[in-house]
Scaffold this motif. Structure first.
Motif, PDB file in Angstrom:
ATOM      1  N   GLY A 316      70.151 -26.851  23.788  1.00 56.12           N
ATOM      2  CA  GLY A 316      68.769 -26.432  23.618  1.00 56.12           C
ATOM      3  C   GLY A 316      68.536 -25.456  22.486  1.00 56.12           C
ATOM      4  N   TYR A 317      69.612 -25.001  21.827  1.00 53.19           N
ATOM      5  CA  TYR A 317      69.453 -24.065  20.714  1.00 53.19           C
ATOM      6  C   TYR A 317      69.304 -24.821  19.393  1.00 53.19           C
ATOM      7  CZ  TYR A 317      70.545 -20.287  23.905  1.00 53.19           C
ATOM      8  OH  TYR A 317      70.503 -19.390  24.940  1.00 53.19           O
ATOM      9  N   GLY A 318      68.350 -25.722  19.380  1.00 50.78           N
ATOM     10  CA  GLY A 318      68.083 -26.503  18.190  1.00 50.78           C
ATOM     11  C   GLY A 318      66.974 -27.494  18.480  1.00 50.78           C
ATOM     12  N   GLU A 319      66.521 -28.154  17.429  1.00 49.35           N
ATOM     13  CA  GLU A 319      65.506 -29.188  17.600  1.00 49.35           C
ATOM     14  C   GLU A 319      65.833 -30.350  16.675  1.00 49.35           C
ATOM     15  OE1 GLU A 319      62.066 -27.577  14.545  1.00 49.35           O
ATOM     16  OE2 GLU A 319      62.009 -26.882  16.623  1.00 49.35           O
ATOM     17  N   PRO A 320      65.514 -31.572  17.082  1.00 49.14           N
ATOM     18  CA  PRO A 320      65.852 -32.725  16.253  1.00 49.14           C
ATOM     19  C   PRO A 320      65.138 -32.669  14.911  1.00 49.14           C
ATOM     20  CG  PRO A 320      64.384 -33.357  18.049  1.00 49.14           C
ATOM     21  CD  PRO A 320      64.823 -31.960  18.331  1.00 49.14           C
ATOM     22  N   ALA A 321      65.863 -32.979  13.846  1.00 52.26           N
ATOM     23  CA  ALA A 321      65.252 -33.001  12.516  1.00 52.26           C
ATOM     24  C   ALA A 321      64.287 -34.175  12.424  1.00 52.26           C
ATOM     25  CB  ALA A 321      66.332 -33.113  11.449  1.00 52.26           C
ATOM     26  N   ASP A 322      63.104 -33.906  11.860  1.00 54.86           N
ATOM     27  CA  ASP A 322      62.136 -34.985  11.669  1.00 54.86           C
ATOM     28  C   ASP A 322      61.994 -35.345  10.192  1.00 54.86           C
ATOM     29  OD1 ASP A 322      60.793 -32.808  10.677  1.00 54.86           O
ATOM     30  OD2 ASP A 322      59.008 -33.050  11.927  1.00 54.86           O
ATOM     31  N   GLY A 323      62.743 -34.654   9.337  1.00 58.86           N
ATOM     32  CA  GLY A 323      62.698 -34.927   7.914  1.00 58.86           C
ATOM     33  C   GLY A 323      63.817 -34.200   7.205  1.00 58.86           C
ATOM     34  N   PHE A 324      63.840 -34.306   5.882  1.00 65.14           N
ATOM     35  CA  PHE A 324      64.926 -33.724   5.103  1.00 65.14           C
ATOM     36  C   PHE A 324      64.766 -32.218   4.914  1.00 65.14           C
ATOM     37  CE2 PHE A 324      64.766 -38.186   3.789  1.00 65.14           C
ATOM     38  CZ  PHE A 324      66.096 -38.553   3.939  1.00 65.14           C
ATOM     39  N   PHE A 325      63.538 -31.703   5.016  1.00 70.78           N
ATOM     40  CA  PHE A 325      63.264 -30.278   4.855  1.00 70.78           C
ATOM     41  C   PHE A 325      62.742 -29.715   6.166  1.00 70.78           C
ATOM     42  CE2 PHE A 325      62.514 -29.514   0.035  1.00 70.78           C
ATOM     43  CZ  PHE A 325      63.580 -30.356  -0.294  1.00 70.78           C
ATOM     44  N   PRO A 326      63.044 -28.450   6.461  1.00 68.25           N
ATOM     45  CA  PRO A 326      62.500 -27.818   7.673  1.00 68.25           C
ATOM     46  C   PRO A 326      61.039 -27.420   7.470  1.00 68.25           C
ATOM     47  CG  PRO A 326      63.752 -26.213   6.440  1.00 68.25           C
ATOM     48  CD  PRO A 326      63.921 -27.525   5.708  1.00 68.25           C
ATOM     49  N   ASP A 327      60.364 -27.126   8.560  1.00 71.46           N
ATOM     50  CA  ASP A 327      58.958 -26.712   8.481  1.00 71.46           C
ATOM     51  C   ASP A 327      58.785 -25.399   7.722  1.00 71.46           C
ATOM     52  OD1 ASP A 327      58.171 -28.944   9.882  1.00 71.46           O
ATOM     53  OD2 ASP A 327      58.173 -27.928  11.834  1.00 71.46           O
ATOM     54  N   THR A 328      59.835 -24.570   7.667  1.00 74.18           N
ATOM     55  CA  THR A 328      59.737 -23.303   6.936  1.00 74.18           C
ATOM     56  C   THR A 328      59.571 -23.511   5.439  1.00 74.18           C
ATOM     57  OG1 THR A 328      62.161 -23.205   6.902  1.00 74.18           O
ATOM     58  CG2 THR A 328      61.023 -21.954   8.636  1.00 74.18           C
ATOM     59  N   LEU A 329      59.847 -24.722   4.960  1.00 73.58           N
ATOM     60  CA  LEU A 329      59.635 -25.055   3.551  1.00 73.58           C
ATOM     61  C   LEU A 329      58.481 -26.047   3.436  1.00 73.58           C
ATOM     62  CD1 LEU A 329      63.336 -25.400   2.337  1.00 73.58           C
ATOM     63  CD2 LEU A 329      61.751 -23.521   1.866  1.00 73.58           C
ATOM     64  N   ALA A 330      57.394 -25.750   4.140  1.00 74.54           N
ATOM     65  CA  ALA A 330      56.260 -26.675   4.196  1.00 74.54           C
ATOM     66  C   ALA A 330      55.715 -27.000   2.807  1.00 74.54           C
ATOM     67  CB  ALA A 330      55.156 -26.075   5.067  1.00 74.54           C
ATOM     68  N   TRP A 331      55.789 -26.056   1.879  1.00 76.20           N
ATOM     69  CA  TRP A 331      55.261 -26.287   0.533  1.00 76.20           C
ATOM     70  C   TRP A 331      55.998 -27.400  -0.202  1.00 76.20           C
ATOM     71  CZ3 TRP A 331      58.424 -25.597  -3.728  1.00 76.20           C
ATOM     72  CH2 TRP A 331      59.599 -24.875  -3.526  1.00 76.20           C
ATOM     73  N   ALA A 332      57.224 -27.689   0.228  1.00 73.89           N
ATOM     74  CA  ALA A 332      58.038 -28.698  -0.451  1.00 73.89           C
ATOM     75  C   ALA A 332      58.354 -29.895   0.437  1.00 73.89           C
ATOM     76  CB  ALA A 332      59.348 -28.068  -0.940  1.00 73.89           C
ATOM     77  N   LYS A 333      58.008 -29.827   1.711  1.00 74.64           N
ATOM     78  CA  LYS A 333      58.374 -30.893   2.647  1.00 74.64           C
ATOM     79  C   LYS A 333      57.484 -32.125   2.461  1.00 74.64           C
ATOM     80  CE  LYS A 333      59.060 -31.799   7.589  1.00 74.64           C
ATOM     81  NZ  LYS A 333      59.019 -31.223   8.948  1.00 74.64           N
ATOM     82  N   ASN A 334      58.100 -33.304   2.495  1.00 75.60           N
ATOM     83  CA  ASN A 334      57.359 -34.564   2.407  1.00 75.60           C
ATOM     84  C   ASN A 334      56.911 -34.960   3.809  1.00 75.60           C
ATOM     85  OD1 ASN A 334      56.488 -37.249   2.131  1.00 75.60           O
ATOM     86  ND2 ASN A 334      57.890 -37.626   0.424  1.00 75.60           N
ATOM     87  N   GLU A 335      55.636 -34.766   4.094  1.00 76.58           N
ATOM     88  CA  GLU A 335      55.120 -35.023   5.435  1.00 76.58           C
ATOM     89  C   GLU A 335      54.969 -36.516   5.720  1.00 76.58           C
ATOM     90  OE1 GLU A 335      54.904 -32.899   7.674  1.00 76.58           O
ATOM     91  OE2 GLU A 335      54.845 -30.960   6.645  1.00 76.58           O
ATOM     92  N   ASP A 336      55.134 -37.362   4.691  1.00 80.86           N
ATOM     93  CA  ASP A 336      55.076 -38.814   4.909  1.00 80.86           C
ATOM     94  C   ASP A 336      56.362 -39.348   5.511  1.00 80.86           C
ATOM     95  OD1 ASP A 336      52.510 -38.957   3.898  1.00 80.86           O
ATOM     96  OD2 ASP A 336      53.182 -39.323   1.845  1.00 80.86           O
ATOM     97  N   ILE A 337      57.384 -38.512   5.530  1.00 82.17           N
ATOM     98  CA  ILE A 337      58.671 -38.917   6.103  1.00 82.17           C
ATOM     99  C   ILE A 337      58.749 -38.434   7.542  1.00 82.17           C
ATOM    100  CG2 ILE A 337      61.171 -38.559   5.983  1.00 82.17           C
ATOM    101  CD1 ILE A 337      60.875 -38.410   2.939  1.00 82.17           C
TER     102      ILE A 337
END
Length: 535
Positions: A316-337
């Motif tokens: 439980g000390y983690g969450e499944p990755a939904d993309g190549f970048f974490p949400d903390t890098l929202a400015w660079a994350k590709n939300e289409d992935i």
């Protein structure tokens, strides 16, 4: 070599002496009864091994970085939201044509030995020291020359824009010119007895026993709240866990498998913020014929149940990755992935896909077998690799598990390309141009901690080069989103889970301010100015 028993006895001895010191410091009324502590205050942070250096410009390790953050300052610092703030440089300004960058430095700052901190120190660091730091070489390549027109002004003459300039600068500890000039920085004795401008001053180091720092009475940023910081060396994770639970230490990193021991103890808090995002990632060797086809690699990645990894292997000390970048890098994350849509965990569909790819199940129930490597001392990656063996077995892929030391892992993965799949815990660092893109860029020279897949893709390399060629965040984000789009098509490296399992755990019995992020706190650092002694 010291035996485990000897090491544990040493740790016990250190704790015993520390306990006596704390007892002396705690005599009389507690801080809650008076505005000020009645005696010296002590902060205790257990470390797992001797530091091999105290200079983070020369040595890249978690322990060295932590000590460096206490003893040294940077020109700027970066917080956990990736925002840049002034530190030794109180302001800066680009020229209209972006060819020069001028820093105005804080005045009245002194080194721990009493010498004044001036612009000559900063110029020396740009000219002679930053090239040795992991990311510093790329920064100084963008600088033609450095001037120090007066004691508190530094002017950089730039030859090009470097995208993560300030993010990289935030990782550069400033060391004193008067101790390093004319020496070999790598072997300078000051690396083991550091002199900085930071909140804490180096006091002593006893190999296998402890490191002691003491308060900088003249710290330029304000009043330091900790009189003495003790770092007992505890190689055994069980020893660290017991010391943390009993309140003998204030902070320690313990094994993910031991985190259930803090449940139901409100004074024990596993930190969930304050550090750059970490991931356990999957690396694939595309030189293996079974993994040469990106469609097969996509099926292999899909077969790894990321939700199950987070729930079971990481407890439980983690969450499944939904993309190549974490949400903390929202400015660079590709939300289409979206990994859930792009690489769905659907065992029936994966089996059908592998059949269609020309890999039928053999008489032994196996389509093909992959060698999976991981660092044996990282229990989170060990647990995930073991869980992955079962997952891949469900789609007819055999697995040979091989846990190795960190040194062997580095040699076999990055130098020899002697692996099929590997699991690794890594960090995104201060900027995707530093901590993420290196896993996707071409790596023909087989550099360590870089892309080991065998893939050199012009589109990815062009996107990374573009992101690193401008400091405009919007432009950089567009380039990084292009990189992620191509990474999805090729799928040879990807995060499986974002995790804080390896973040430290704190015991809040003696100190307030160990949990949460106070203003003025750099990522991964203790805020020595805002901690409050409870006794």
């Amino acid at each position: 070599m010291r035996s485990t028993r000897t090491t544990r006895l040493a740790a016990v001895a250190v704790l015993a002496s520390t306990a006596l010191l704390i007892a002396g410091c705690s005599a009389g009324p507690s801080a809650s009864e008076n505005d000020e502590p009645s005696g010296p205050t002590v902060y205790i942070d257990a470390i797992s091994a001797d530091p091999i250096s105290f200079n983070p410009q020369i040595t890249n390790s978690p322990a060295t970085t932590a000590f460096g953050a206490a003893v040294f300052d940077q020109l700027v610092y970066i917080d956990t939201e990736s925002e840049i703030h002034p530190m030794l440089a109180k302001s800066w300004e680009y020229s209209d044509d972006q060819s020069t960058l001028t820093f105005i430095l804080e005045e009245g700052v002194t080194w721990h030995d009493g010498e004044p901190f001036t612009s000559e120190d900063v110029k020396f660091n740009f000219d002679e020291i930053m090239q040795y730091q992991t990311y510093g070489a790329s920064l100084v390549k963008s600088i033609d020359s450095v001037d120090a027109p007066d004691d508190h002004t530094v002017v950089l003459h730039l030859n090009s824009q470097f995208g993560p300039f300030f993010e990289t600068l935030a990782l550069q500890a400033i060391v004193p010119k008067h101790l390093y000039e004319g020496t070999d920085p790598v072997t300078n004795p000051a690396n083991m007895a550091p002199i900085g401008t930071g909140a804490m001053k180096f006091e002593s180091f006893s190999s296998g026993a402890e490191v002691i720092l003491v308060k900088n009475e003249d710290y330029w940023r304000g009043e330091v709240q900790v009189d003495t910081a003790i770092y007992p060396v505890m190689a055994d994770t069980n020893t660290r866990a017991l010391a943390l639970i009993s309140g003998e230490v204030d902070k320690a990193s313990i094994d993910a498998s031991q985190l259930d021991q803090i449940e139901g103890k409100p004074e024990l808090v596993h930190l969930e913020e304050g550090y750059f995002a970490q991931a356990v990632v999957l690396q694939m060797n595309t030189l293996n014929p079974y993994l040469a086809d990106p469609e097969v690699r996509a099926l292999v990645f899909s077969a790894l149940d990321r939700t199950a990894f987070a729930d079971v292997a990481l407890a439980g000390y983690g969450e499944p990755a939904d993309g190549f970048f974490p949400d903390t890098l929202a400015w660079a994350k590709n939300e289409d992935i979206d990994f859930a849509e792009d690489f769905p965990y659907d065992v029936e569909a994966i089996n059908e896909g592998l059949d269609e790819a020309g890999f039928p199940v053999g008489a032994d129930g196996v389509r093909f077998t992959l060698n999976v490597k991981y660092i044996s001392t990282l229990t989170d990656t060990v647990a995930m690799a073991e869980q992955a063996k079962s997952m891949l077995g469900e789609v007819g892929i055999g697995v040979n598990l091989e846990g190795v030391t960190s040194a062997i892992f580095t040699d076999q993965i990055y130098v020899q390309n002697n692996f099929d799949l590997s699991f690794l815990r890594t960090t995104v660092s201060a900027d995707p141009g530093l901590g993420i893109s290196r896993w996707y860029q071409c790596n023909p020279d087989h550099m360590s901690a870089r892309n080991p897949s065998g893939i050199c893709d012009p589109e990815i390399d062009a996107a990374v080069a573009g992101a690193n060629s401008t400091t405009d965040r919007e432009e950089r984000g567009s380039y990084f989103r292009d990189m992620q789009e191509r990474a999805r098509e090729l799928i040879f490296f990807a995060p499986l889970v974002w995790t804080n399992a390896s973040f430290p755990t704190v015991n809040t019995t003696r100190w307030d301010g160990l949990v949460g992020i106070d203003e003025g706190t750099a990522s991964g650092n203790v805020n020595w100015l805002t901690m409050k002694w409870k006794g």
